[in-house]
Motif scaffolding. Structure first.
Motif, PDB file in Angstrom:
ATOM      1  N   ARG A   1      -6.367  40.455  49.335  1.00 56.23           N
ATOM      2  CA  ARG A   1      -7.705  39.892  49.209  1.00 56.23           C
ATOM      3  C   ARG A   1      -8.757  40.991  49.219  1.00 56.23           C
ATOM      4  O   ARG A   1      -8.607  42.025  49.870  1.00 56.23           O
ATOM      5  CB  ARG A   1      -7.965  38.911  50.361  1.00 56.23           C
ATOM      6  CG  ARG A   1      -7.733  39.519  51.727  1.00 56.23           C
ATOM      7  CD  ARG A   1      -7.830  38.497  52.841  1.00 56.23           C
ATOM      8  NE  ARG A   1      -9.182  37.965  52.952  1.00 56.23           N
ATOM      9  CZ  ARG A   1      -9.563  37.123  53.915  1.00 56.23           C
ATOM     10  NH1 ARG A   1      -8.687  36.708  54.828  1.00 56.23           N
ATOM     11  NH2 ARG A   1     -10.804  36.681  53.952  1.00 56.23           N
TER      12      ARG A   1
ATOM     13  N   ASP B   1     -13.178  42.006  47.688  1.00 56.64           N
ATOM     14  CA  ASP B   1     -14.377  41.681  46.923  1.00 56.64           C
ATOM     15  C   ASP B   1     -14.215  42.065  45.456  1.00 56.64           C
ATOM     16  O   ASP B   1     -13.294  42.823  45.103  1.00 56.64           O
ATOM     17  CB  ASP B   1     -15.597  42.399  47.525  1.00 56.64           C
ATOM     18  CG  ASP B   1     -15.966  41.851  48.896  1.00 56.64           C
ATOM     19  OD1 ASP B   1     -15.636  40.677  49.151  1.00 56.64           O
ATOM     20  OD2 ASP B   1     -16.559  42.591  49.701  1.00 56.64           O
ATOM     21  N   PRO B   2     -15.107  41.568  44.575  1.00 58.84           N
ATOM     22  CA  PRO B   2     -15.012  41.901  43.141  1.00 58.84           C
ATOM     23  C   PRO B   2     -15.068  43.405  42.901  1.00 58.84           C
ATOM     24  O   PRO B   2     -15.820  44.133  43.552  1.00 58.84           O
ATOM     25  CB  PRO B   2     -16.250  41.204  42.555  1.00 58.84           C
ATOM     26  CG  PRO B   2     -16.565  40.101  43.491  1.00 58.84           C
ATOM     27  CD  PRO B   2     -16.203  40.610  44.850  1.00 58.84           C
TER      28      PRO B   2
ATOM     29  N   ASP C   1      -8.775  33.100  42.444  1.00 58.83           N
ATOM     30  CA  ASP C   1     -10.158  32.616  42.379  1.00 58.83           C
ATOM     31  C   ASP C   1     -10.592  32.326  40.950  1.00 58.83           C
ATOM     32  O   ASP C   1     -11.603  31.649  40.738  1.00 58.83           O
ATOM     33  CB  ASP C   1     -11.107  33.638  43.012  1.00 58.83           C
ATOM     34  CG  ASP C   1     -10.904  35.046  42.454  1.00 58.83           C
ATOM     35  OD1 ASP C   1     -11.689  35.469  41.594  1.00 58.83           O
ATOM     36  OD2 ASP C   1      -9.940  35.719  42.871  1.00 58.83           O
TER      37      ASP C   1
ATOM     38  N   ARG D   1     -10.328  36.876  45.562  1.00 58.44           N
ATOM     39  CA  ARG D   1     -11.514  37.256  46.320  1.00 58.44           C
ATOM     40  C   ARG D   1     -11.434  36.636  47.724  1.00 58.44           C
ATOM     41  O   ARG D   1     -10.573  35.806  47.998  1.00 58.44           O
ATOM     42  CB  ARG D   1     -12.785  36.766  45.623  1.00 58.44           C
ATOM     43  CG  ARG D   1     -13.001  37.346  44.242  1.00 58.44           C
ATOM     44  CD  ARG D   1     -14.370  36.941  43.704  1.00 58.44           C
ATOM     45  NE  ARG D   1     -14.492  37.229  42.280  1.00 58.44           N
ATOM     46  CZ  ARG D   1     -15.611  37.053  41.577  1.00 58.44           C
ATOM     47  NH1 ARG D   1     -16.702  36.583  42.175  1.00 58.44           N
ATOM     48  NH2 ARG D   1     -15.655  37.337  40.290  1.00 58.44           N
ATOM     49  N   ASN D   2     -12.373  37.033  48.570  1.00 63.02           N
ATOM     50  CA  ASN D   2     -12.401  36.531  49.945  1.00 63.02           C
ATOM     51  C   ASN D   2     -13.073  35.156  50.006  1.00 63.02           C
ATOM     52  O   ASN D   2     -14.165  35.000  50.546  1.00 63.02           O
ATOM     53  CB  ASN D   2     -13.162  37.519  50.848  1.00 63.02           C
ATOM     54  CG  ASN D   2     -12.446  38.842  50.977  1.00 63.02           C
ATOM     55  OD1 ASN D   2     -11.287  38.897  51.374  1.00 63.02           O
ATOM     56  ND2 ASN D   2     -13.125  39.928  50.644  1.00 63.02           N
ATOM     57  N   TRP D   3     -12.416  34.169  49.454  1.00 61.44           N
ATOM     58  CA  TRP D   3     -12.986  32.819  49.418  1.00 61.44           C
ATOM     59  C   TRP D   3     -12.432  31.983  50.570  1.00 61.44           C
ATOM     60  O   TRP D   3     -11.206  31.903  50.763  1.00 61.44           O
ATOM     61  CB  TRP D   3     -12.647  32.141  48.094  1.00 61.44           C
ATOM     62  CG  TRP D   3     -13.487  32.600  46.944  1.00 61.44           C
ATOM     63  CD1 TRP D   3     -14.358  33.649  46.912  1.00 61.44           C
ATOM     64  CD2 TRP D   3     -13.516  32.010  45.636  1.00 61.44           C
ATOM     65  NE1 TRP D   3     -14.941  33.758  45.675  1.00 61.44           N
ATOM     66  CE2 TRP D   3     -14.450  32.764  44.874  1.00 61.44           C
ATOM     67  CE3 TRP D   3     -12.863  30.938  45.046  1.00 61.44           C
ATOM     68  CZ2 TRP D   3     -14.724  32.462  43.543  1.00 61.44           C
ATOM     69  CZ3 TRP D   3     -13.144  30.631  43.727  1.00 61.44           C
ATOM     70  CH2 TRP D   3     -14.073  31.381  42.981  1.00 61.44           C
TER      71      TRP D   3
ATOM     72  N   SER E   1     -17.023  39.208  37.413  1.00 56.32           N
ATOM     73  CA  SER E   1     -18.277  39.389  38.154  1.00 56.32           C
ATOM     74  C   SER E   1     -19.461  39.580  37.216  1.00 56.32           C
ATOM     75  O   SER E   1     -20.604  39.250  37.568  1.00 56.32           O
ATOM     76  CB  SER E   1     -18.163  40.581  39.111  1.00 56.32           C
ATOM     77  OG  SER E   1     -17.933  41.788  38.394  1.00 56.32           O
TER      78      SER E   1
END
Length: 544
Positions: free
Chosen positions: A91, A93-94, A201, A231-233, A407
């Protein structure tokens, strides 16, 4: 049916029977092979190996120094060695390099176990309806498994023989494919197996069902090793947060990721220095600036280097110092570049269309879906220059226009939606619908490829014949989808253009079906007709 007679009173009767039976057996085997090939062809929505190659080429190749850190990571090694942790979740971020990291892992697993294990993978991509849904993920994984181990195709054929291609596409496709997938995982002949899914994601349809299936089967069949990335969803975390999941957070491995980004910077800048003939001082200054401002983001480095590649070496230092740190700031600077361009309106129209199309499109299709000045619509070189102005948002690979990253599309739709769609996103869909009808009116005709006789196999058609349909290919498949997403029933400004649709169906309906057949898209055409019927019913109901 073959007719033959058999004699039992002659010396050669056994030979006659044997020859006939041999001929029948051969016919049966050929028929079975043909059915297997048809099943595989219908199952395939994409070739994941081709997707992997495309992604790596788009990103300038796979650099081992950018992913090898994961092989020494404690959580990764525990996942490999511990039977109780069958699911690895990467996991971050973009722009943190998750996709290329998985490409590297796939290569390493293939190198280590490729001869003795099944390694099946799938890359989700939100900007392409063919690979942005849970059903497509299962189709891709199953396709890879049966290509590697043909005996597993029997699990697909047991249902396919009764329903045909509809098995993979109708309203029950997810349930049917889930059952087939589970049967394959239970198969006693299945060797060691690795299942890898990138960018959960970007699975925009059916993600909860896919996550539930992953957690269920990873628990039920711990011998199957899984790797997924996202992503960190929070909605992904709550479903993957189980005792069987081994998470690796790229943010918590900042030191390793930063070192990998540093290696990536060295590689990219040394390439630029060689091509652009930078002095040692210029090269080192650029390296320092990128290292200080990258914030551990591969994508930021890649976008800056892409812009430097289009900049003369005289202006390289001035240009690189103008790039702000962080992805959003970089996108903001690039949208300013679009605003200040002499071709600002054309750029915005292209960005608008690319933001709402359902798959990447080629130049011919773009020109047919958008109103452009005459000097652009017929000059692909000039059009490439316009797309280059949108360089941090769009790129071109083999004449296909794509977003550089999800993104980038997210930024456009979040930060500058009203600027890209001054009349609203629904108006953008309606404009594409209208342009699509015009393109089909202009292109389609009876026997468009001048075949002149019935019974010609579509598989035997070759370019350049199909080039006649190149401009209208996207329109033929997706025009109803754009009409539907224009939300005509909710906005009086975009009412169902009954006369235009009626004229199309009256004059071009059969030509449209012929084109869909030539494009291998009859099933999509049937789905489009069903959607159109529902839209017309809703339209008349609202008017009653």
């Amino acid at each position: 049916m073959m007719a033959y007679t058999t004699s039992y009173d002659g010396s050669n009767s056994g030979i006659q029977v044997g020859q006939n039976l041999g001929h029948i057996t051969n016919q049966f085997l050929q028929s079975e092979t043909s059915l297997n090939q048809a099943c595989l062809r219908d199952l395939r929505t994409t070739n994941p190996h081709h997707d992997k190659d495309r992604i790596q080429n788009t990103n300038g190749g796979l650099l081992k120094d950018s992913y090898c850190w994961i092989l020494d990571n404690k959580e990764f090694q525990q996942w490999q060695d511990n039977a109780s942790n069958s699911l690895l979740w990467i996991r971050g971020d973009p722009g943190k390099g998750k996709t290329m990291l998985l490409c590297g892992i796939i290569d390493e697993l293939t190198r280590l176990f490729g001869d003795t294990a099944n390694i099946s993978f799938f890359f989700c991509q939100a900007t392409d309806v063919r690979i942005n849904n849970a059903t497509a993920v299962l189709r891709g994984l199953i396709y890879s498994l049966v290509k590697k181990q043909p005996s597993l195709l029997a699990h697909v054929k047991s249902q396919y023989d009764h329903t045909g291609k509809a098995l993979f596409e109708d309203i029950n496709a997810w349930n049917a494919l889930s059952s087939i997938f589970t049967d394959i995982l239970k198969d006693a002949t299945l060797p060691s197996t690795y299942l890898i899914i990138d960018a959960l994601d970007e699975c925009t349809i059916g993600l909860p069902s896919l996550l539930d299936l992953i957690t269920q089967v990873s628990s039920a069949y711990p011998q199957i090793k899984w790797i997924v990335s996202s992503r960190n969803w929070p909605n992904i975390e709550e479903r993957l947060d189980t005792t069987h999941t081994a998470p690796i957070s790229l943010e918590l491995n900042e030191a390793s990721v930063s070192e990998a980004v540093s290696n990536f910077i060295q590689h990219k800048v040394h390439y630029l220095a060689k091509v652009k003939k930078y002095s040692d001082e210029t090269r080192d200054t650029i390296c320092r600036h990128l290292s200080s401002n990258s914030q551990g983001t591969f994508l930021w480095v890649a976008l800056v280097c892409q812009d430097l590649d289009r900049t003369s070496r005289r202006h390289a230092l001035k240009k690189v110092e103008a790039f702000p740190p962080g992805l959003n700031a970089l996108y903001g600077r690039m949208i300013d570049q679009v605003r200040n361009s002499e071709d600002a309106e054309s750029c915005k129209r292209i960005l608008a269309v690319m933001s709402i199309v359902y798959r990447p499109i080629v130049f011919d299709e773009l020109v047919s879906l958008i109103e452009l000045p005459d000097d652009l619509s017929s000059d692909f070189e000039a059009l490439s220059e316009i797309i280059a102005i949108c360089g941090s948002f769009l790129t071109v690979r083999e004449d296909t226009i794509i977003f550089v990253h999800q993104s980038a599309k997210d930024f456009l739709l979040r930060e500058v939606l009203n600027e890209v769609f001054p009349k609203g996103k629904e108006a953008g869909h309606y404009a594409v619908f209208s342009q699509s009808l015009q393109s089909m009116f202009k292109t389609l005709r009876r026997d468009i490829l001048d075949i002149k006789f019935a019974g010609y196999r579509v598989q035997e058609l070759r370019q350049p014949g199909l080039n006649l349909l190149a401009a209208a290919q996207y329109a033929c498949v997706y025009w109803v989808d754009h009409l539907q997403d224009s939300r005509y029933d909710k906005n009086d400004d975009f009412g169902l253009d009954g006369e235009c649709v009626d004229a199309f169906l009256q004059h071009e309906y059969l030509h449209w079906l012929e084109a869909l057949s030539l494009l291998g898209s009859i099933s999509q055409g049937i789905a489009a007709l069903l959607k159109l019927a529902r839209l017309i019913v809703v339209s008349y109901s609202s008017c009653a």
